[in-house]
Enzyme design. Structure first.
Site, PDB file in Angstrom:
ATOM      1  N   VAL A  64      -6.446   3.013  -0.665  1.00 35.50           N
ATOM      2  CA  VAL A  64      -5.774   3.840  -1.676  1.00 35.50           C
ATOM      3  C   VAL A  64      -4.679   4.713  -1.063  1.00 35.50           C
ATOM      4  O   VAL A  64      -4.288   5.719  -1.648  1.00 35.50           O
ATOM      5  CB  VAL A  64      -6.793   4.702  -2.451  1.00 35.50           C
ATOM      6  CG1 VAL A  64      -7.712   3.805  -3.270  1.00 35.50           C
ATOM      7  CG2 VAL A  64      -7.601   5.586  -1.511  1.00 35.50           C
ATOM      8  N   GLY A  65      -4.187   4.320   0.080  1.00 35.95           N
ATOM      9  CA  GLY A  65      -3.067   5.039   0.686  1.00 35.95           C
ATOM     10  C   GLY A  65      -3.479   5.708   1.991  1.00 35.95           C
ATOM     11  O   GLY A  65      -4.621   5.586   2.443  1.00 35.95           O
ATOM     12  N   GLY A  69      -3.657  16.585  22.502  1.00 31.82           N
ATOM     13  CA  GLY A  69      -2.673  17.651  22.679  1.00 31.82           C
ATOM     14  C   GLY A  69      -2.724  18.601  21.499  1.00 31.82           C
ATOM     15  O   GLY A  69      -2.906  18.173  20.354  1.00 31.82           O
ATOM     16  N   GLY A 114      -2.004  -1.931  -3.436  1.00 34.21           N
ATOM     17  CA  GLY A 114      -0.748  -1.557  -2.791  1.00 34.21           C
ATOM     18  C   GLY A 114      -0.462  -2.518  -1.639  1.00 34.21           C
ATOM     19  O   GLY A 114      -1.057  -3.604  -1.558  1.00 34.21           O
ATOM     20  N   GLU A 135      -6.770  -1.780  -9.442  1.00 38.11           N
ATOM     21  CA  GLU A 135      -5.612  -0.891  -9.267  1.00 38.11           C
ATOM     22  C   GLU A 135      -5.529   0.086 -10.444  1.00 38.11           C
ATOM     23  O   GLU A 135      -5.499  -0.348 -11.601  1.00 38.11           O
ATOM     24  CB  GLU A 135      -4.334  -1.727  -9.144  1.00 38.11           C
ATOM     25  CG  GLU A 135      -3.036  -0.966  -9.248  1.00 38.11           C
ATOM     26  CD  GLU A 135      -2.894   0.169  -8.236  1.00 38.11           C
ATOM     27  OE1 GLU A 135      -3.011  -0.088  -7.034  1.00 38.11           O
ATOM     28  OE2 GLU A 135      -2.673   1.313  -8.670  1.00 38.11           O
ATOM     29  N   GLY A 163      -7.217  -0.531  -4.854  1.00 43.34           N
ATOM     30  CA  GLY A 163      -5.810  -0.265  -4.558  1.00 43.34           C
ATOM     31  C   GLY A 163      -5.050  -1.551  -4.283  1.00 43.34           C
ATOM     32  O   GLY A 163      -5.261  -2.183  -3.244  1.00 43.34           O
ATOM     33  N   VAL A 219     -11.449   3.146 -10.335  1.00 44.76           N
ATOM     34  CA  VAL A 219     -12.828   3.153  -9.836  1.00 44.76           C
ATOM     35  C   VAL A 219     -13.422   4.552 -10.021  1.00 44.76           C
ATOM     36  O   VAL A 219     -12.798   5.549  -9.653  1.00 44.76           O
ATOM     37  CB  VAL A 219     -12.854   2.723  -8.357  1.00 44.76           C
ATOM     38  CG1 VAL A 219     -14.245   2.901  -7.763  1.00 44.76           C
ATOM     39  CG2 VAL A 219     -12.399   1.270  -8.233  1.00 44.76           C
ATOM     40  N   HIS A 252      23.645 -24.214   6.525  1.00 43.02           N
ATOM     41  CA  HIS A 252      22.912 -25.040   5.564  1.00 43.02           C
ATOM     42  C   HIS A 252      22.090 -26.074   6.319  1.00 43.02           C
ATOM     43  O   HIS A 252      22.594 -26.659   7.279  1.00 43.02           O
ATOM     44  CB  HIS A 252      23.888 -25.769   4.630  1.00 43.02           C
ATOM     45  CG  HIS A 252      23.209 -26.753   3.726  1.00 43.02           C
ATOM     46  ND1 HIS A 252      22.524 -26.353   2.607  1.00 43.02           N
ATOM     47  CD2 HIS A 252      23.085 -28.100   3.810  1.00 43.02           C
ATOM     48  CE1 HIS A 252      22.004 -27.422   2.013  1.00 43.02           C
ATOM     49  NE2 HIS A 252      22.327 -28.502   2.717  1.00 43.02           N
TER      50      HIS A 252
END
Ligand code: FAD
Ligand code: AMP
Length: 481
Positions: free
Chosen positions: A278-279, A122, A190, A211, A188, A245, A452
């Protein structure tokens, strides 16, 4: 097909498909356009989340956790398993079955709600018109009173580690390995890097996460982040912070990675596979005609206000393609809000209370502000923490790593944030999210009866600890009456 709709949604990820279903529930004539195809060229719904994101990653996390348990944990329970082996292609095939089941389910929901499902791409034209190019090449221009853009995001690529789909892969490629790499590099550390690194580490890879940042999980509460790093390191993940890196070189079936370390020294490491995590970046390619009237911001996200309205009248945008955390549930909530706004209702989203989870083992989950944020905001606060090692259920289940941390306003006692590393953290944090949505205090949570033995008793005790009332641990804070 009639070509005039009340609502056209572009993209059927968790933002788009939820928007389409809600719009249809509200009586709006709705179509949802999706260009994703499976390996046989057939259109599929579900976007990143169902096809290459949340769902397949959790399927592999679950499989690898079961393998690891069988190999390393069951012996302590007196269960002998003999030689435990992993058949990676079977594990991957199971993951694909899960994906198929879930993405197929959206087709069923569309049918039940009378959403017109269109497979193809689209493009938003001026005046709320949408050019639809079907997967068979047929093109038509559709019109709508409202258009919702939900085109999602794609992995960020970096020039020093170009993805070749074989030795260097992105998160999608890391869900497809047909054997366990002996040496696995992850760029990364993350959310996605840690989840995928955990999968392959449990199956036997030696995993090194490189990182660039000095802090581990920099946006998380740092006390919880430190605890998490300790636990993951103990499990065998080699997490190297302050390591940027700078270059990669594929040499046959392996890759040499050059990086600078904390002291600025050049280092090299060799891996059999390298995952670039890396995101993600918003995806708008081919989505907007030059005169669509929709603006992007400086990060390439579609610019929207708090209600997800773009600059073009009647055009909305939701999910990963707009500002805010790239999380499936954040996009889904925006989808519901926009559909209801189109139908004349006035919902809002509380962007301050969006849970965030990392599905390592144990899980890491948070909601609300971190201690660092509350401090930076200059507010007075109290903190309560409670370790899972003091929770009977956690010890019984051999899940005693981690803790719950709760932060509350010093004057009003209102809960400002909760951060957890520990068993079922994803579900525990949701209890606090509900409490925060209702503006409860730490004392309210502490006064609530918890079953519990449950993992959730750590949430109650952390809430009690905020005011020095914890029962199953000596309180550091002076007890308030
Ligand atoms: P997407 O899911 O990216 O969907 C967008 C859709 O739009 C795609 O199907 C795309 O084909 C389609 N599209 C784009 N342009 C067009 C066009 N012009 N015409 C037609 N169709 C178009 N989030 C969580 O909350 N929890 C998790 O545990 C989690 N785990 C993750 C694990 C991994 C490995 C990855 C990669 C992501 C994970 N995420 C997780 C993030 C989550 O997947 C995204 O936040 C979510 O999918 C975003 O939803 P969306 O609908 O905005 O976009
Ligand atoms: P997330 O945004 O949670 O997916 O995490 C991505 C991570 O990748 C962040 O923590 C970044 O700091 C990290 N990162 C980005 N570029 C590099 C790089 N060149 N080398 C190492 N880490 C990087």
């Amino acid at each position: 097909m009639s070509d005039k709709f009340d609502v056209i949604v572009i993209g059927s990820g968790p933002a788009g498909y939820v928007a389409a279903i809600r719009a249809a529930q509200l009586g709006l004539k709705t179509a949802c356009i999706e260009k994703w195809k499976d390996d046989k060229g057939k259109g599929v719904n579900g976007g990143t989340c169902l096809n290459v994101g949340c769902i397949p990653s959790k399927a592999l996390l679950d499989s690898s956790h079961k393998y690891h348990d069988a190999k390393a944990a069951l012996g302590g329970h007196g269960i002998s398993t003999g030689d435990v082996a992993i058949d990676v292609p079977t594990m991957i095939a199971r993951k694909e079955k899960v994906v198929k089941q879930m993405s197929g389910g959206i087709g069923g929901l569309f049918k039940a709600n009378k959403v017109t499902s269109l497979y193809g791409s689209g493009k938003l034209l001026a005046g709320r018109k949408v050019e639809f190019v079907a997967n068979d090449g047929e093109t038509q221009v559709l019109e709508a009173e409202n258009v919702i853009l939900a085109s999602g995001s794609v992995p960020v690529s970096i020039p020093m580690a170009p993805v070749d789909g074989d030795v260097i892969v992105d998160s999608t490629g890391a869900l497809e390995f047909q054997e366990v790499p002996k040496r696995l590099g992850v760029i990364g550390a993350g959310v996605i890097g840690l989840e995928l690194g955990s999968v392959w580490s449990r199956l036997g890879s030696e995993v090194v996460c490189l990182e660039a940042m000095d802090d581990f999980l920099a946006i998380m509460d740092q006390q919880i982040a430190k605890e998490t790093k300790k636990i993951l390191t103990k499990q065998g993940l080699d997490i190297r912070l302050s390591c940027r890196v700078t270059a990669t070189e594929v040499k046959g079936k392996e890759v040499e990675v050059s990086y600078t370390d904390k002291e600025g020294n050049e280092q090299k490491a060799v891996f059999d596979k390298l995952i670039v995590c890396v995101g993600r970046r918003p995806f708008t390619e081919g989505l907007l005609a030059a005169d669509s009237g929709v603006n992007l911001d400086e990060r390439g996200s579609i610019y929207v206000n708090d209600l997800c309205s773009t600059n073009a009248p009647g055009v909305w945008a939701i999910g990963d393609v707009v500002r805010g955390p790239m999380l499936a549930h954040k996009g889904s909530e925006e989808g519901v809000m926009v559909a209801e706004r189109i139908a004349g209702q006035k919902p809002l989203i509380n962007y301050d209370i969006i849970p965030n989870v990392i599905y390592t083992h144990p899980e890491v989950a948070s909601v609300g502000r971190t201690e660092e944020q509350v401090k930076a905001d200059g507010e007075d606060y109290n903190v309560g923490t409670f370790p899972f090692v003091a929770v009977g259920r956690a010890v019984a289940a051999d899940e005693a790593d981690g803790m719950v941390k709760m932060i509350a306003d010093a004057k009003t006692d209102r809960v400002l944030g909760c951060h957890i590393v520990g068993p079922s953290a994803s579900d525990l944090v949701q209890q606090v999210a509900i409490a925060m949505e209702f503006g409860t205090t730490a004392e309210d949570i502490g006064m609530t009866v918890f079953g519990h033995p449950t993992f959730s008793e750590a949430v109650k005790e952390a809430a009690l600890a905020v005011n020095g009332h914890a029962i199953h641990m000596p309180n550091r804070k002076k007890r308030k009456k």
